[in-house]
Write a protein that holds these residues in place. Structure first.
Motif, PDB file in Angstrom:
ATOM      1  N   TYR A  18       0.827  -1.208   0.000  1.00  0.00           N
ATOM      2  CA  TYR A  18       0.000   0.000   0.000  1.00  0.00           C
ATOM      3  C   TYR A  18       0.863   1.261   0.000  1.00  0.00           C
ATOM      4  O   TYR A  18       0.593   2.215  -0.731  1.00  0.00           O
ATOM      5  N   ASN A  19       1.913   1.260   0.807  1.00  0.00           N
ATOM      6  CA  ASN A  19       2.789   2.439   0.887  1.00  0.00           C
ATOM      7  C   ASN A  19       3.451   2.760  -0.448  1.00  0.00           C
ATOM      8  O   ASN A  19       3.700   3.935  -0.739  1.00  0.00           O
ATOM      9  N   VAL A  22       0.965   4.894  -2.055  1.00  0.00           N
ATOM     10  CA  VAL A  22       0.894   6.189  -1.374  1.00  0.00           C
ATOM     11  C   VAL A  22       2.028   7.093  -1.854  1.00  0.00           C
ATOM     12  O   VAL A  22       1.806   8.253  -2.207  1.00  0.00           O
ATOM     13  N   THR A  28      -4.124   5.898  -4.785  1.00  0.00           N
ATOM     14  CA  THR A  28      -4.783   6.214  -3.523  1.00  0.00           C
ATOM     15  C   THR A  28      -4.540   7.686  -3.235  1.00  0.00           C
ATOM     16  O   THR A  28      -3.504   8.240  -3.600  1.00  0.00           O
ATOM     17  N   ASP A  30      -4.318   8.804  -0.168  1.00  0.00           N
ATOM     18  CA  ASP A  30      -3.481   8.968   1.016  1.00  0.00           C
ATOM     19  C   ASP A  30      -2.174   9.604   0.558  1.00  0.00           C
ATOM     20  O   ASP A  30      -1.681   9.316  -0.537  1.00  0.00           O
ATOM     21  N   THR A  31      -1.606  10.462   1.395  1.00  0.00           N
ATOM     22  CA  THR A  31      -0.393  11.177   1.006  1.00  0.00           C
ATOM     23  C   THR A  31       0.791  10.909   1.931  1.00  0.00           C
ATOM     24  O   THR A  31       1.901  11.357   1.637  1.00  0.00           O
ATOM     25  N   SER A  33       2.841   7.803   4.125  1.00  0.00           N
ATOM     26  CA  SER A  33       2.998   6.356   4.330  1.00  0.00           C
ATOM     27  C   SER A  33       2.558   5.958   5.736  1.00  0.00           C
ATOM     28  O   SER A  33       2.578   6.767   6.664  1.00  0.00           O
ATOM     29  N   PHE A  34       2.213   4.682   5.879  1.00  0.00           N
ATOM     30  CA  PHE A  34       1.737   4.129   7.136  1.00  0.00           C
ATOM     31  C   PHE A  34       2.768   3.209   7.752  1.00  0.00           C
ATOM     32  O   PHE A  34       3.516   2.533   7.033  1.00  0.00           O
ATOM     33  N   ARG A  39      -1.940   0.463  10.225  1.00  0.00           N
ATOM     34  CA  ARG A  39      -2.819  -0.247   9.300  1.00  0.00           C
ATOM     35  C   ARG A  39      -3.557  -1.416   9.952  1.00  0.00           C
ATOM     36  O   ARG A  39      -4.435  -2.020   9.346  1.00  0.00           O
ATOM     37  N   TRP A  42      -7.378  -1.360   9.883  1.00  0.00           N
ATOM     38  CA  TRP A  42      -7.871  -1.677   8.536  1.00  0.00           C
ATOM     39  C   TRP A  42      -7.877  -3.191   8.328  1.00  0.00           C
ATOM     40  O   TRP A  42      -8.869  -3.760   7.885  1.00  0.00           O
ATOM     41  N   LYS A 150      -3.013  15.597  -5.465  1.00  0.00           N
ATOM     42  CA  LYS A 150      -1.824  14.886  -5.011  1.00  0.00           C
ATOM     43  C   LYS A 150      -0.724  15.158  -6.022  1.00  0.00           C
ATOM     44  O   LYS A 150      -0.998  15.224  -7.228  1.00  0.00           O
TER      45      LYS A 150
END
Length: 168
Positions: A18-19, A22, A28, A30-31, A33-34, A39, A42, A150
């Motif tokens: 996912y990152n 990002v 995505t 999202d701006t 990273s997680f 996460r 989720w 973004k």
């Protein structure tokens, strides 16, 4: 390749995938990273049963190739029979049928659930995602113009829907 429900042991690799989106793409909105722990809620919101699922494609023991999810469309109760679906692939896994296998497994898992429609939002341009969704019977129902910003530009999001349930 194996497609199976996601587990807590997958949290790190799923977060890494996912990152990538990002940091590198407008797929995505999202701006930032997680961390894996960020996460975790989720991941836990996608149990092995019910309408909100997480399916993972894994190549033997060498790593996760991608994942597909069905998530609540909106939090209000009247939306309970609608889900938003998505697919995220590892950066080197595109064009090999992984997304198709993930969606086959996801829609098979959802077949017995009390669901009426699946929706997908696709940040444009993203021709591979459009083709995947159309292959699974999604039809374009509208586009939000310049809905997200973004990387110092605005992006459109096309919305697609597909019937679910006994009338499939």
């Amino acid at each position: 390749m194996q497609v199976r429900p996601g587990t807590e042991a997958d949290l790190g690799p799923l977060t890494d995938i996912y990152n990538h989106y990002v940091r590198e793409t407008a797929v995505t909105f999202d701006t930032v990273s997680f961390l894996p722990e960020e996460r975790r809620p989720w991941l836990l919101s996608h149990p092995e049963d019910g309408p909100h699922r997480l399916m993972v494609a894994q190549r033997d023991k060498s790593g996760i190739l991608g994942y597909a999810t069905s998530s609540p469309l909106r939090p209000k109760p009247a939306y309970a029979t609608s889900v938003e679906v998505s697919v995220y692939l590892a950066p080197d896994a595109g064009g090999r049928g992984v997304g198709t296998l993930l969606y086959e497994a996801l829609f098979d898992a959802l077949a017995g659930e009390d669901l009426h429609r699946a929706y997908a939002g696709i940040a444009l341009p993203n021709e591979p995602s459009v083709r995947l969704h159309e292959r699974f019977g999604f039809r374009h129902i509208g586009t939000y113009a310049e809905v997200g910003r973004k990387f110092q530009r605005y992006w459109d999001v096309a919305w697609y829907e597909r019937p679910l349930g006994p009338a499939d």
